[in-house]
Design a protein around this motif. Structure first.
Motif: not given
Length: 137
Positions: A16-18, A37-42, A45-47, A49-53
């Motif tokens: 889902s994050l690609g 868009e699925a990984v964007e936080g602010r 910038h990467f969210h 949680g997406a970086t952790g994933g």
């Protein structure tokens, strides 16, 4: 180590994050995720949680590759994952690669690094401890 794309099993969350397999490097998969868009936080910038994933996915991919090289199969379950966020991920592709630091009979320890344009400047790192259960028949 063998370079078999089917070793890299992506969870529904990773898909889902690609997150995808970018390449094999020294027998270890390098994972990649584009900035979408699925990984964007602010904004732009990467969210976290997406970086952790991405880190978690790269860690499991490295472990699966190591197990496949040894002819082992296991059901992987996280014991713990500790992420260190070092700098903000910007609006560009991010990469991650894991390394198995200890492989036991029932557990494994891994380190993972994520970077963007400069591999020597990681945006985040992780330490993972993973339980390896027997596959069910």
């Amino acid at each position: 180590m063998a370079e078999h794309p089917d070793i890299v099993l992506l969870t529904p969350y990773a898909r889902s994050l690609g997150i995808e397999l970018s390449e094999w490097e020294d027998g270890v998969p390098v994972m990649r995720v584009e900035f979408v868009e699925a990984v964007e936080g602010r904004p732009e910038h990467f969210h976290g949680g997406a970086t952790g994933g991405l880190l978690e996915t790269a860690g499991y991919a490295a472990l699966r590759a190591e197990l496949a090289e040894r002819g082992r199969d296991a059901v992987l379950k996280p014991i713990n994952i500790t992420v260190q966020y070092l700098s903000a991920g910007k609006s560009q592709a991010s990469f991650a690669k894991g390394r198995v630091t200890k492989l036991g009979r029932r557990s494994a320890n891994l380190t993972v690094e994520a970077w963007q344009d400069d591999r020597t400047r990681p945006i985040a790192t992780a330490v993972m401890n993973v339980f390896m259960g027997e596959p069910e028949d």
